[in-house]
Design an enzyme around this catalytic site. Sequence first.
Site, mmCIF file in Angstrom:
data_model
loop_
_atom_site.group_PDB
_atom_site.id
_atom_site.type_symbol
_atom_site.label_atom_id
_atom_site.label_comp_id
_atom_site.label_asym_id
_atom_site.label_seq_id
_atom_site.Cartn_x
_atom_site.Cartn_y
_atom_site.Cartn_z
ATOM 1 N N GLU A 1 40.211 3.393 43.106
ATOM 2 C CA GLU A 1 40.823 3.615 44.416
ATOM 3 C C GLU A 1 40.736 2.375 45.297
ATOM 4 O O GLU A 1 41.672 2.064 46.035
ATOM 5 C CB GLU A 1 40.181 4.815 45.116
ATOM 6 C CG GLU A 1 40.381 6.146 44.391
ATOM 7 C CD GLU A 1 41.850 6.516 44.235
ATOM 8 O OE1 GLU A 1 42.697 5.922 44.914
ATOM 9 O OE2 GLU A 1 42.148 7.406 43.427
ATOM 10 N N TYR B 1 42.092 8.066 53.202
ATOM 11 C CA TYR B 1 42.686 8.253 51.876
ATOM 12 C C TYR B 1 41.630 8.193 50.773
ATOM 13 O O TYR B 1 41.513 9.117 49.956
ATOM 14 C CB TYR B 1 43.790 7.221 51.585
ATOM 15 C CG TYR B 1 44.096 7.218 50.111
ATOM 16 C CD1 TYR B 1 44.835 8.245 49.549
ATOM 17 C CD2 TYR B 1 43.532 6.257 49.256
ATOM 18 C CE1 TYR B 1 45.049 8.311 48.176
ATOM 19 C CE2 TYR B 1 43.736 6.312 47.890
ATOM 20 C CZ TYR B 1 44.495 7.339 47.353
ATOM 21 O OH TYR B 1 44.681 7.413 46.022
ATOM 22 N N ASP C 1 48.565 9.731 50.481
ATOM 23 C CA ASP C 1 48.833 8.294 50.439
ATOM 24 C C ASP C 1 50.306 8.066 50.759
ATOM 25 O O ASP C 1 51.026 8.992 51.119
ATOM 26 C CB ASP C 1 48.458 7.712 49.065
ATOM 27 C CG ASP C 1 49.518 8.026 48.028
ATOM 28 O OD1 ASP C 1 50.157 9.088 48.151
ATOM 29 O OD2 ASP C 1 49.714 7.221 47.108
ATOM 30 N N CYS D 1 64.362 20.327 46.936
ATOM 31 C CA CYS D 1 64.241 19.187 47.861
ATOM 32 C C CYS D 1 65.206 19.331 49.044
ATOM 33 O O CYS D 1 66.423 19.385 48.871
ATOM 34 C CB CYS D 1 64.522 17.872 47.125
ATOM 35 S SG CYS D 1 64.440 16.412 48.200
#
Length: 294
Positions: free
Chosen positions: A37, A120, A138, A208
């Site tokens: 990360e 995050y 993110d 969507c």
Amino acid sequence: MDAQQASEALNAWYLRNARPLPWRADGTTAWGVLVSEFMAQQTQVDRVIPHWLEWMERWPTPSALAAAEPGEAVRAWKRLGYPRRALWLHRAAMEIAEQYGDEVPSDVDTLLGLTGIGPYTARAVAAFAFHERHPVVDTNTRRVIARAVHGLAAAGMPAARDLVDMEALLPSDRDSAAVFNAAAMELGAVICTARAPRCDECPISRWCEWRGAGYPDNAPAKKPKQAAFQGSDRQVRGRIMQLLRSTHDPVSHDDALTAAAHGGVADELQPKRALDSLVTDGLVVEYEGALKLP
DNA sequence: AAGCCGTGGGT
DNA sequence: TACCCAAGGCT
């Protein structure tokens, strides 16, 4: 948009199509997740892979890294960019080794107290290393939610709202939630990309909102764009760091300033300004009249 | 809290 | 080509 069906479809897609990133392999330690990360902050994951493999071989635990000179972390960072992250990762390793018995904390608030870990990364480590149920948001996730849920062409400025949005979509089961967090990121990275989304391959295209609305050009205001890299102090700092990484010998001020200016400068003071800022950041230290990594 | 911080890939 | 953007965080 049926959030339930869409999230199940997204998870199913991820289970079959996720890229085999090495830190996703079974048996990866929480330290390995944390390192990945750090390296992935503002850096495309494909570039991270070789660095991560090398890093984990060399420093398989926080205490192993903590025992190394911070400059060796910076050197091993190579050209990943933003070398302060290497310094911060080393610092976090020391904090973990000294304060938490060499065990990466699983608690978000504790993780937030470590150097270089923000909203995050803290949630990513908690979710991916420990399967704790937290919304992980993110830049990929923000874009996916902006499009699929809000019908917008792009995400706006980061906001507290983002966490609420993700929380509302998160499956209740811990393991499913962890997969969903990863799946939203993966979709944004591979399919629902910023520039040229591959909607024909998208597992949730049918839900969507942006697609349903006919792809309106309705992107909200976003962060001011990055300043030009050419001619920037960042570019000049990068030249100095490249020189210092290349040798274990102390480097003279003259050599550092020459390297800084190689390829052109924006103004006469730029090399010294860049060097001074590196010293201020702790990326360069003065040692017996010369310069070296910390 | 707006600006700063590297480097490279994709278009 | 030049530009946008990238598994953000710090001051």
